[in-house]
Scaffold this active site. Structure first.
Site, PDB file in Angstrom:
ATOM      1  N   TYR A 166     -11.394  -5.367   2.747  1.00 47.08           N
ATOM      2  CA  TYR A 166     -10.535  -4.939   3.852  1.00 47.08           C
ATOM      3  C   TYR A 166     -11.310  -5.125   5.149  1.00 47.08           C
ATOM      4  O   TYR A 166     -12.302  -4.452   5.380  1.00 47.08           O
ATOM      5  CB  TYR A 166     -10.175  -3.461   3.637  1.00 47.08           C
ATOM      6  CG  TYR A 166      -9.029  -2.918   4.466  1.00 47.08           C
ATOM      7  CD1 TYR A 166      -8.946  -3.122   5.840  1.00 47.08           C
ATOM      8  CD2 TYR A 166      -8.032  -2.151   3.871  1.00 47.08           C
ATOM      9  CE1 TYR A 166      -7.904  -2.610   6.591  1.00 47.08           C
ATOM     10  CE2 TYR A 166      -6.981  -1.625   4.601  1.00 47.08           C
ATOM     11  CZ  TYR A 166      -6.930  -1.860   5.950  1.00 47.08           C
ATOM     12  OH  TYR A 166      -5.898  -1.338   6.681  1.00 47.08           O
ATOM     13  N   GLU A 174       0.865  -1.171   0.000  1.00 54.47           N
ATOM     14  CA  GLU A 174       0.000   0.000   0.000  1.00 54.47           C
ATOM     15  C   GLU A 174       0.901   1.221   0.000  1.00 54.47           C
ATOM     16  O   GLU A 174       1.888   1.259   0.739  1.00 54.47           O
ATOM     17  CB  GLU A 174      -0.827   0.044   1.291  1.00 54.47           C
ATOM     18  CG  GLU A 174      -2.163  -0.631   1.207  1.00 54.47           C
ATOM     19  CD  GLU A 174      -2.934  -0.479   2.513  1.00 54.47           C
ATOM     20  OE1 GLU A 174      -2.761   0.540   3.215  1.00 54.47           O
ATOM     21  OE2 GLU A 174      -3.690  -1.396   2.834  1.00 54.47           O
ATOM     22  N   ASP A 193      -6.903   7.542  10.863  1.00 58.45           N
ATOM     23  CA  ASP A 193      -5.539   7.189  11.264  1.00 58.45           C
ATOM     24  C   ASP A 193      -5.160   7.665  12.652  1.00 58.45           C
ATOM     25  O   ASP A 193      -5.505   8.765  13.070  1.00 58.45           O
ATOM     26  CB  ASP A 193      -4.540   7.747  10.245  1.00 58.45           C
ATOM     27  CG  ASP A 193      -4.577   6.963   8.945  1.00 58.45           C
ATOM     28  OD1 ASP A 193      -4.482   5.725   9.016  1.00 58.45           O
ATOM     29  OD2 ASP A 193      -4.732   7.576   7.875  1.00 58.45           O
TER      30      ASP A 193
END
Lengths: 250, 413
Positions: A159, A34, A45
Site C-alpha cells: 500500500y 476494502e 483517517d
C-alpha cells in the site's frame, strides 16, 4: 490473493447497506473491495472516514457483525475482499480468532492502519495460518531501509501512501510518488503496488499508473459520493474512475 | 509469577508488554529521527548545561520541598511533604517537559510545534516555550476543556499560540490528542509533536519520563537533606502519568511505596481510571491499559479534573502495575474536592484538581502509616485554573458576603 491489475480498489464502510454498495462498485468496475471495520479513534483517517465510522458505530456495528457483512458481500460479488481496521479492534477480538473468522467470511487480505511491520509479528502468523495476506504501507516519508522492510513483509500488495497526512480527497498527489514506486518496486519486484490516500479523480488514477503503480484505492471520495447519491451514484462514479484503467490497458 | 520490572524500553520501545509504536507509517521515520536525537542530546553535555540553565533561570528550579505541618497535624498520621511543582514557571510540572522538547525540536530543525492539552497546563507550557524559542505553537484542546479551563485558554492566546478547538467526541483530552496526532501526520516533515504526557509511541514515554525525572531527583535529595531518610511512600496523580513517572523514577530502586492515583470520577461507572477499570489495548500509539469496551472501542471518561480525564495511561505505568512495583488506586471527584479545600484552608495553597487526587490519597496513606511515617506527595500544579470548575459545582464561596453589586455595575458600563 490474486489481485487483477491495473487494480481499482473501492472502500466501503461496514453497514447494513454495504453489500448493496459493494455490488454497485463492482458493477462500475472495481476490481477489489476494502471493507472498513469501524474504530472509535481512527488516527490515520480524515473527517470523511471518521464520520462514516462514527455513524456505523452509532448504528450498533461490531467487528463480529462487520465480518457477517463481509460474508454477505462475498456471496454477492466475485472480487478480492480486504477488511481494513485498527490494532485495537483486532487486539480486542484476538488476532488469531479475527483472522480465522475473517478468512471464513471471505477475506483474502487485511490492512491494519496503525500496526507497522515491527509490531505485526503475532498478526502476521495468525494471518498466514489461514491464508490471509497482511498488507503493509509505505509512505513518501519512509526512509529507504523502512521501505525495504515494509515492502518485503507485505503480502498481496504494498500500500503506497499517496499523500502525507490522513485519508481524504485532495487536489494533488504527493510529487514523490514516482520515486516511492521505484524504491518499493526494487524491494518487492513481484508484489503489486497500489496507492491510496487522497485519490478522488480519474486523472489521479491515470497519474498513479503513469508513475508506475499497479492500481489505486479510493475511499473518502467514494464515501462522499455514497452520502450524496447512494449506490447509483457510486456505480457511475466508479465507472468514471475505471476509464483511467482502460486508457492504460489500451 | 509477576514479570520482572524494567526501567529502560527495549529495542521495540516496550516496557515489558507495554508501549511500542502503533502509528501510521507516515510518522515512523519521524519517530526514528526523534529517537536518535534524544540519544544524542542525552549524551551531549551541552544539552545538559542548557537544560540546567533553563531550569534555574527560567523555570525556577529547584522547586521547594515543603512540610505541610497543619495538614499533617489535622490528618494525625505520617508527615506529609509536598513537592511544589505548582511553584514552577507556568504553574505546573508540564514546563519541565516542554522546555526539554523545545530544545530537541530546535536540534531537529523543526520550527512548528503541535501539542494537545486537557487542563491547559501543557498547552500553556508549550505556548510558553514556543514564545521563548521563537517557534510556532499550535495547540489542540477539546471544547469541553476550553469551557472548564478558561483561564488557560486566555493564557495560551496571550503567549501567541494558535488554539484549535476540538468538537469531536466528548471534547476532552483524548479528542484533542487525536487531532494533534492527525495534524502531525500531515505536517511531520516540518513539525515536532510536543506530547504532554508519558504516553504515545516510543520514544515519547521514555523521553517525557527522563525530562520529568528532575522532579524525583530533586525531591529525593531534598528529602534526605531535610529528614535524613527516604519517605515511606511517594504519591502522585496519574492521567497519562507524566508527573507521577517523573516523581517515581528516581525512587525505583529504593524501599519506598509508589502510589499512583487515578481519577475515580463519581465513584461508579463514570471515571477515568485506566489501570483500575480498563483493559489492555492500543491507544494513541502505544499498548497499555485503556478504558475500552469488549470490541476495543474507546469509552467516554469522566473526571472533575480535565488533566486526568483521559481513557489511557502511559505504558511504563502499566508495566509498574503489572510488575507490582507501583500500586494504582482511584480517588473520587468528591474526595479530591475535599482535599482541595483542606489544602486551601490548612496550608494556604490552592492546588490543581489533578493534584488534589494525590493529596486525598496521601491523607489516607499518612493515616495508615501513623506518626512515625513520611509521605511525599507530588503537588503537580496550582489550582487557579480550576476555580471556575469548583464554583460551578459548589457555588460561589464568597456569596454570603458579596456587596450589593449595583453601583459597581454602573461603573463598569
Amino acid at each position: 490473493m490474486k489481485l487483477r491489475t491495473p487494480a481499482l480498489i473501492l472502500y466501503v464502510m461496514a453497514s447494513d447497506d454495504a453489500p448493496e454498495l459493494a455490488e454497485a462498485a463492482v458493477r462500475g468496475g472495481a476490481t477489489a473491495l476494502e471493507l472498513g471495520i469501524p474504530y472509535s479513534d481512527p488516527l490515520a483517517d480524515g473527517p470523511t472516514i471518521q464520520r462514516a465510522a462514527q455513524r456505523s458505530l452509532d448504528a450498533g456495528m461490531t467487528p463480529r457483525r462487520a465480518l457477517e457483512v463481509l460474508a454477505e458481500i462475498d456471496a454477492r460479488v466475485d472480487v478480492p475482499l480486504i477488511p481494513m481496521t485498527y490494532g485495537a479492534v483486532v487486539e480486542a477480538y484476538g488476532a488469531e480468532a479475527f483472522c480465522r473468522d475473517a478468512a471464513a467470511a471471505g477475506a483474502e487480505a487485511l490492512i491494519v492502519a496503525d500496526v507497522p511491520p515491527e509490531e505485526s509479528g503475532e498478526l502476521r502468523s495468525a494471518a498466514t495460518a489461514v491464508g490471509i495476506d497482511l498488507v503493509h504501507l509505505v509512505a513518501p516519508t519512509s526512509r529507504p531501509e523502512r521501505i525495504s522492510v515494509a515492502a518485503a513483509a507485505s503480502r498481496g500488495f504494498v500500500y503506497l501512501v499517496a499523500a502525507v497526512g490522513t485519508t481524504g480527497a485532495r487536489d494533488t498527489l504527493d510529487e514523490r510518488m514516482a520515486g516511492l514506486v521505484e524504491q518499493t518496486r526494487a524491494a518487492a519486484p513481484d508484489t503489486p503496488l497500489i496507492a491510496g490516500f487522497g485519490i478522488s479523480r480519474p486523472e489521479h488514477v491515470a497519474a498513479l499508473l503513469e508513475a508506475g503503480a499497479d492500481g489505486a484505492i479510493v475511499a473518502s471520495a467514494a464515501l462522499d459520493v455514497v452520502e450524496r447519491g447512494g449506490p447509483e451514484a457510486l456505480e457511475a462514479y466508479v465507472r468514471e474512475l475505471a476509464t483511467a484503467l482502460r486508457t492504460r490497458v489500451a | 509469577m509477576r514479570p520482572a520490572v524494567t526501567h529502560r524500553p527495549d529495542a521495540r520501545g516496550r516496557f515489558g508488554a507495554f508501549g511500542g509504536r502503533f502509528v501510521p507509517e507516515t510518522v515512523m521515520a519521524a519517530l526514528d529521527e526523534l529517537e536518535a536525537a534524544v540519544e544524542e542530546a542525552f549524551a551531549d553535555p551541552t544539552f545538559a548545561a542548557e537544560m540546567e540553565a533553563l531550569h534555574r533561570d527560567y523555570v525556577g528550579r529547584q522547586t521547594p520541598l515543603y512540610l505541610a505541618e497543619r495538614l499533617t497535624e489535622d490528618v494525625g498520621g505520617a508527615q506529609i511533604w509536598l513537592k511544589r511543582e505548582d511553584l514552577a514557571h507556568t504553574g505546573a510540572h508540564k514546563i519541565n517537559n516542554a522546555v526539554g522538547q523545545a530544545l530537541l525540536a530546535r536540534r531537529l530543525g523543526k520550527r512548528r510545534i503541535v501539542a494537545e492539552t486537557g487542563a491547559g497546563q501543557h498547552g500553556v507550557a508549550t505556548a510558553t516555550v514556543c514564545a521563548r524559542f521563537g517557534l510556532e505553537a499550535v495547540v489542540y484542546m477539546g471544547e469541553e476543556d476550553m469551557r472548564r479551563q478558561r483561564p488557560n485558554v486566555v493564557r495560551m492566546g496571550l503567549l501567541g499560540a494558535t488554539l484549535m478547538p476540538v468538537t469531536a467526541g466528548a471534547g476532552t483530552l483524548k479528542d484533542a490528542m487525536n487531532e494533534a496526532i492527525r495534524d502531525w501526520i500531515a505536517s511531520v516533515e516540518t513539525t515536532h509533536y510536543l506530547i504532554g504526557s508519558a504516553a504515545g509511541p516510543h520514544p515519547y514515554p521514555y523521553l517525557v519520563r527522563e525530562l520529568q525525572a528532575v522532579i524525583g531527583h530533586e525531591a529525593r535529595a531534598q528529602m534526605l537533606e531535610r529528614t535524613g531518610r527516604l519517605p515511606d511512600a511517594v504519591v502522585a496523580c496519574v492521567g497519562g502519568g507524566s508527573n507521577a513517572i517523573g516523581l517515581f523514577h528516581p525512587f525505583r530502586d529504593d524501599d519506598v511505596r509508589l502510589v499512583g492515583v487515578e481519577a475515580g470520577g463519581d465513584g461508579a461507572a463514570l471515571h477515568a481510571a485506566s489501570i483500575g477499570g480498563g483493559r489492555v489495548s492500543v491507544l494513541h500509539g502505544s499498548r497499555s491499559y485503556v478504558l475500552a469496551d469488549e470490541h476495543g472501542q474507546v469509552e467516554e471518561t469522566h473526571s472533575i479534573s480535565a488533566g486526568l480525564d483521559y481513557p489511557g495511561v502511559g505504558p511504563e505505568h502499566a508495566h509498574l502495575h503489572e510488575t507490582g512495583r507501583a500500586e494504582y488506586v482511584p480517588e473520587s471527584d468528591d474526595d479530591a474536592l475535599r482535599a482541595f479545600h483542606r489544602l486551601c484552608l490548612l496550608e494556604g495553597i490552592i492546588p490543581a484538581l489533578e493534584s488534589s487526587h494525590a493529596i486525598a490519597r496521601a491523607e489516607r496513606v499518612a493515616r495508615e502509616l501513623g506518626p512515625d511515617g513520611v509521605v511525599l506527595v507530588g503537588l503537580s500544579g496550582r489550582g487557579d485554573k480550576d476555580v471556575g470548575s469548583v464554583i460551578e459545582r459548589e457555588g460561589h464561596p464568597l456569596r454570603a458576603v458579596e456587596p450589593n453589586p449595583e453601583p459597581e455595575r454602573e461603573v463598569v458600563q
